[in-house]
Design a protein around this motif. Structure first.
Motif, PDB file in Angstrom:
ATOM      1  N   VAL A 140       0.838  -1.195   0.000  1.00  0.00           N
ATOM      2  CA  VAL A 140       0.000   0.000   0.000  1.00  0.00           C
ATOM      3  C   VAL A 140       0.878   1.252   0.000  1.00  0.00           C
ATOM      4  CG1 VAL A 140      -1.751   1.306   1.269  1.00  0.00           C
ATOM      5  CG2 VAL A 140      -1.882  -1.195   1.175  1.00  0.00           C
ATOM      6  N   VAL A 141       1.958   1.213   0.750  1.00  0.00           N
ATOM      7  CA  VAL A 141       2.905   2.334   0.760  1.00  0.00           C
ATOM      8  C   VAL A 141       3.483   2.546  -0.636  1.00  0.00           C
ATOM      9  CG1 VAL A 141       5.154   3.134   1.609  1.00  0.00           C
ATOM     10  CG2 VAL A 141       3.513   2.109   3.193  1.00  0.00           C
ATOM     11  N   GLN A 142       3.840   1.457  -1.299  1.00  0.00           N
ATOM     12  CA  GLN A 142       4.371   1.563  -2.657  1.00  0.00           C
ATOM     13  C   GLN A 142       3.329   2.162  -3.608  1.00  0.00           C
ATOM     14  OE1 GLN A 142       5.552  -2.688  -2.889  1.00  0.00           O
ATOM     15  NE2 GLN A 142       7.593  -1.958  -3.486  1.00  0.00           N
ATOM     16  N   CYS A 143       2.081   1.765  -3.456  1.00  0.00           N
ATOM     17  CA  CYS A 143       1.008   2.321  -4.285  1.00  0.00           C
ATOM     18  C   CYS A 143       0.892   3.829  -4.083  1.00  0.00           C
ATOM     19  CB  CYS A 143      -0.335   1.661  -3.943  1.00  0.00           C
ATOM     20  SG  CYS A 143      -0.510  -0.038  -4.500  1.00  0.00           S
ATOM     21  N   ALA A 144       0.965   4.259  -2.822  1.00  0.00           N
ATOM     22  CA  ALA A 144       0.848   5.682  -2.511  1.00  0.00           C
ATOM     23  C   ALA A 144       2.021   6.465  -3.095  1.00  0.00           C
ATOM     24  CB  ALA A 144       0.773   5.882  -0.998  1.00  0.00           C
ATOM     25  N   MET A 145       3.216   5.921  -2.988  1.00  0.00           N
ATOM     26  CA  MET A 145       4.400   6.581  -3.542  1.00  0.00           C
ATOM     27  C   MET A 145       4.295   6.696  -5.060  1.00  0.00           C
ATOM     28  SD  MET A 145       6.565   7.324  -0.981  1.00  0.00           S
ATOM     29  CE  MET A 145       8.292   7.206  -1.447  1.00  0.00           C
ATOM     30  N   ALA A 146       3.827   5.622  -5.702  1.00  0.00           N
ATOM     31  CA  ALA A 146       3.686   5.624  -7.159  1.00  0.00           C
ATOM     32  C   ALA A 146       2.618   6.612  -7.607  1.00  0.00           C
ATOM     33  CB  ALA A 146       3.329   4.221  -7.643  1.00  0.00           C
ATOM     34  N   GLU A 147       1.537   6.727  -6.850  1.00  0.00           N
ATOM     35  CA  GLU A 147       0.471   7.665  -7.207  1.00  0.00           C
ATOM     36  C   GLU A 147       0.957   9.105  -7.088  1.00  0.00           C
ATOM     37  OE1 GLU A 147      -3.101   9.239  -8.438  1.00  0.00           O
ATOM     38  OE2 GLU A 147      -2.304   7.206  -8.615  1.00  0.00           O
ATOM     39  N   MET A 148       1.755   9.401  -6.073  1.00  0.00           N
ATOM     40  CA  MET A 148       2.322  10.748  -5.944  1.00  0.00           C
ATOM     41  C   MET A 148       3.218  11.067  -7.140  1.00  0.00           C
ATOM     42  SD  MET A 148       3.165  11.355  -1.876  1.00  0.00           S
ATOM     43  CE  MET A 148       3.506   9.673  -1.354  1.00  0.00           C
ATOM     44  N   LYS A 149       4.006  10.095  -7.537  1.00  0.00           N
ATOM     45  CA  LYS A 149       4.879  10.291  -8.693  1.00  0.00           C
ATOM     46  C   LYS A 149       4.056  10.530  -9.949  1.00  0.00           C
ATOM     47  CE  LYS A 149       8.689   8.112 -11.211  1.00  0.00           C
ATOM     48  NZ  LYS A 149       9.579   6.904 -11.299  1.00  0.00           N
ATOM     49  N   ALA A 150       2.960   9.787 -10.101  1.00  0.00           N
ATOM     50  CA  ALA A 150       2.096   9.941 -11.267  1.00  0.00           C
ATOM     51  C   ALA A 150       1.439  11.312 -11.305  1.00  0.00           C
ATOM     52  CB  ALA A 150       1.020   8.854 -11.268  1.00  0.00           C
ATOM     53  N   ARG A 151       1.276  11.911 -10.136  1.00  0.00           N
ATOM     54  CA  ARG A 151       0.678  13.250 -10.052  1.00  0.00           C
ATOM     55  C   ARG A 151       1.721  14.361 -10.121  1.00  0.00           C
ATOM     56  NH1 ARG A 151      -4.032  13.045  -5.366  1.00  0.00           N
ATOM     57  NH2 ARG A 151      -5.109  11.160  -6.113  1.00  0.00           N
ATOM     58  N   ASP A 152       2.967  13.986 -10.387  1.00  0.00           N
ATOM     59  CA  ASP A 152       4.077  14.949 -10.416  1.00  0.00           C
ATOM     60  C   ASP A 152       4.281  15.618  -9.060  1.00  0.00           C
ATOM     61  OD1 ASP A 152       4.719  14.508 -13.095  1.00  0.00           O
ATOM     62  OD2 ASP A 152       3.189  15.907 -13.785  1.00  0.00           O
ATOM     63  N   ILE A 153       3.992  14.863  -8.006  1.00  0.00           N
ATOM     64  CA  ILE A 153       4.260  15.301  -6.643  1.00  0.00           C
ATOM     65  C   ILE A 153       5.474  14.530  -6.138  1.00  0.00           C
ATOM     66  CG2 ILE A 153       3.375  15.404  -4.273  1.00  0.00           C
ATOM     67  CD1 ILE A 153       0.554  15.405  -5.414  1.00  0.00           C
ATOM     68  N   LYS A 154       6.378  15.206  -5.488  1.00  0.00           N
ATOM     69  CA  LYS A 154       7.557  14.525  -4.964  1.00  0.00           C
ATOM     70  C   LYS A 154       7.122  13.476  -3.952  1.00  0.00           C
ATOM     71  CE  LYS A 154      12.010  15.274  -2.702  1.00  0.00           C
ATOM     72  NZ  LYS A 154      12.935  16.267  -2.096  1.00  0.00           N
ATOM     73  N   PRO A 155       7.445  12.196  -4.216  1.00  0.00           N
ATOM     74  CA  PRO A 155       7.039  11.129  -3.292  1.00  0.00           C
ATOM     75  C   PRO A 155       7.505  11.408  -1.865  1.00  0.00           C
ATOM     76  CG  PRO A 155       7.857  10.183  -5.327  1.00  0.00           C
ATOM     77  CD  PRO A 155       8.153  11.661  -5.399  1.00  0.00           C
ATOM     78  N   ASN A 156       6.586  11.286  -0.927  1.00  0.00           N
ATOM     79  CA  ASN A 156       6.856  11.580   0.475  1.00  0.00           C
ATOM     80  C   ASN A 156       6.541  10.333   1.303  1.00  0.00           C
ATOM     81  OD1 ASN A 156       6.427  12.441   3.247  1.00  0.00           O
ATOM     82  ND2 ASN A 156       6.507  14.553   2.484  1.00  0.00           N
ATOM     83  N   GLN A 157       7.572   9.754   1.896  1.00  0.00           N
ATOM     84  CA  GLN A 157       7.399   8.512   2.661  1.00  0.00           C
ATOM     85  C   GLN A 157       6.444   8.696   3.827  1.00  0.00           C
ATOM     86  OE1 GLN A 157       8.945   5.427   1.934  1.00  0.00           O
ATOM     87  NE2 GLN A 157       7.618   4.595   3.536  1.00  0.00           N
ATOM     88  N   ASP A 158       6.521   9.862   4.499  1.00  0.00           N
ATOM     89  CA  ASP A 158       5.651  10.109   5.651  1.00  0.00           C
ATOM     90  C   ASP A 158       4.184  10.141   5.240  1.00  0.00           C
ATOM     91  OD1 ASP A 158       7.822  10.241   7.359  1.00  0.00           O
ATOM     92  OD2 ASP A 158       8.044  12.422   7.130  1.00  0.00           O
ATOM     93  N   VAL A 159       3.913  10.787   4.098  1.00  0.00           N
ATOM     94  CA  VAL A 159       2.528  10.844   3.600  1.00  0.00           C
ATOM     95  C   VAL A 159       2.056   9.446   3.209  1.00  0.00           C
ATOM     96  CG1 VAL A 159       1.044  11.701   1.746  1.00  0.00           C
ATOM     97  CG2 VAL A 159       2.712  13.234   2.811  1.00  0.00           C
ATOM     98  N   ALA A 160       2.919   8.702   2.550  1.00  0.00           N
ATOM     99  CA  ALA A 160       2.563   7.338   2.139  1.00  0.00           C
ATOM    100  C   ALA A 160       2.249   6.472   3.354  1.00  0.00           C
ATOM    101  CB  ALA A 160       3.698   6.724   1.321  1.00  0.00           C
ATOM    102  N   ASP A 161       3.017   6.638   4.423  1.00  0.00           N
ATOM    103  CA  ASP A 161       2.758   5.884   5.653  1.00  0.00           C
ATOM    104  C   ASP A 161       1.430   6.285   6.282  1.00  0.00           C
ATOM    105  OD1 ASP A 161       4.941   4.105   5.888  1.00  0.00           O
ATOM    106  OD2 ASP A 161       6.249   5.731   6.539  1.00  0.00           O
ATOM    107  N   MET A 162       1.116   7.570   6.257  1.00  0.00           N
ATOM    108  CA  MET A 162      -0.161   8.020   6.816  1.00  0.00           C
ATOM    109  C   MET A 162      -1.333   7.430   6.041  1.00  0.00           C
ATOM    110  SD  MET A 162       0.273  12.008   8.024  1.00  0.00           S
ATOM    111  CE  MET A 162       0.965  12.639   6.484  1.00  0.00           C
ATOM    112  N   VAL A 163      -1.194   7.411   4.723  1.00  0.00           N
ATOM    113  CA  VAL A 163      -2.241   6.837   3.878  1.00  0.00           C
ATOM    114  C   VAL A 163      -2.402   5.356   4.182  1.00  0.00           C
ATOM    115  CG1 VAL A 163      -2.837   6.205   1.517  1.00  0.00           C
ATOM    116  CG2 VAL A 163      -1.994   8.506   2.009  1.00  0.00           C
TER     117      VAL A 163
END
Length: 337
Positions: free
Chosen positions: A284-307
């Protein structure tokens, strides 16, 4: 020979009515000259119109094996079995100029594990227009076949739709979503199109692809994954042989599924039953990181963990697998970003 930019521009000016009106009035001499030029271009570049409108030709349909491999490696998480099977199955089929039957894939697993997503990746690496291609057709059971009382009508319509679209392009793709909600017996109407026939009524279906998506069989997949986890074994140790037989039997005997006692399974017309494993927290963390990248948002580990922490997991005490996989990641990211 590929037409030059100036030739395409000239043709565009001549065939587009709005542009033609914009350059009028025009002298007869120039008009005749341009018409002659157009005739010369069309004679030299007979396939020029194929660059403007999608058609069943290599310019629009061309398999990208490297692209599919890269997409499966970098965009699909926690599905080592599905990735391996799909890459080999699709690559082998698309490289065969004379297949004996259509490619038939049945993707099974819990919600949010990547079945629809993988279908999209396959389409994007075959069709230039991806899922928007006029040669990719999606059927959703609850939308297209809602009433059991009209099953006879649906069977006739489904046969006509498939025959008409394959007549138009032999490299057509058909995706059937929510097979677990389809009325039993309906899918048997397309059995002849999936069989080993050279042609049916003058139409060959052997180069088409049929993909079935279903939650049916998800319980047996989850149980196998849980057994491996309880034994302390890595999920990457799970092989297709650990799942395939129980999966096909559970789907075949499920009287609430569109595959219930279907001839497609009984006659071995499904080439691959592809299991999608339940996703763990790390996926799930990997999915969140990939989605941020797809949105041209710098992947943020803390945000991915919260999600990831915000999702529901099972079993309740151990919280091993995500109940909804990665399905709600996009909406969760909207909230946290």
């Amino acid at each position: 020979m590929k037409p030059s930019t100036r030739h395409i521009l000239l043709l565009w000016m001549l065939v587009c009515s709005g542009t033609t009106q914009a350059i009028e009035p025009i002298s007869t001499t120039i008009a005749v000259g341009m018409a002659a030029a157009l005739t010369g271009i069309l004679a030299r570049y007979q396939n020029i119109f194929y660059y403007f409108h999608e058609c069943c030709r290599p310019e629009w349909i061309s398999f990208n094996k490297t692209g599919l491999r890269n997409d499966l490696d970098t965009k699909l998480f926690g599905q080592h079995i599905a990735s391996r099977i799909l890459l080999k199955a699709v690559s082998g089929f698309m490289s065969n100029e004379n297949p004996k039957k259509p490619l038939v894939l049945s993707l099974h697993g819990w919600t949010g594990t990547g079945k629809n997503f993988v279908s999209k990746l396959i389409a994007e690496n075959i069709y230039k227009e991806g899922m928007d291609s006029s040669f990719v057709h999606v059927f959703t059971s609850t939308l297209h076949f809602p009433h059991q009382s009209q099953s006879a009508c649906y069977k006739s319509q489904l046969q006509q739709w498939i025959k008409g679209n394959v007549t138009n392009c032999e490299r057509s793709m058909f995706i059937f979503d929510e097979m677990d909600k389809m009325h039993p017996g309906l899918i048997d109407s397309i059995k002849p199109y999936l069989d080993y026939y050279v042609k049916l009524d003058g139409v060959s279906y052997r180069k088409s692809i049929f993909i079935f998506l279903s939650n049916a069989g998800g319980e047996s997949i989850i149980q196998t994954a849980l057994d491996f986890w309880k034994q302390g074994r890595d999920r990457e140790e799970i092989e297709l042989k650990d799942l395939e037989t129980s999966l096909s039997l559970s789907v075949f005997n499920n009287n609430q599924s569109g595959f219930y006692r279907t001839n497609l399974i009984d006659k071995n017309l499904v080439d691959f039953f592809v299991p999608f494993l339940p996703l763990e927290y790390r996926h799930v963390v990997q999915c969140a990181m990939a989605e941020m990248k797809a949105r041209d948002i710098k992947p943020n580990q803390d945000v991915a963990d919260m999600v990831a922490r915000d999702l529901v997991y099972f079993p309740k005490s151990e919280r091993v697998f995500s109940v909804k996989g990665c399905k709600t990641i996009e909406s969760k990211l909207d909230y946290y970003t």
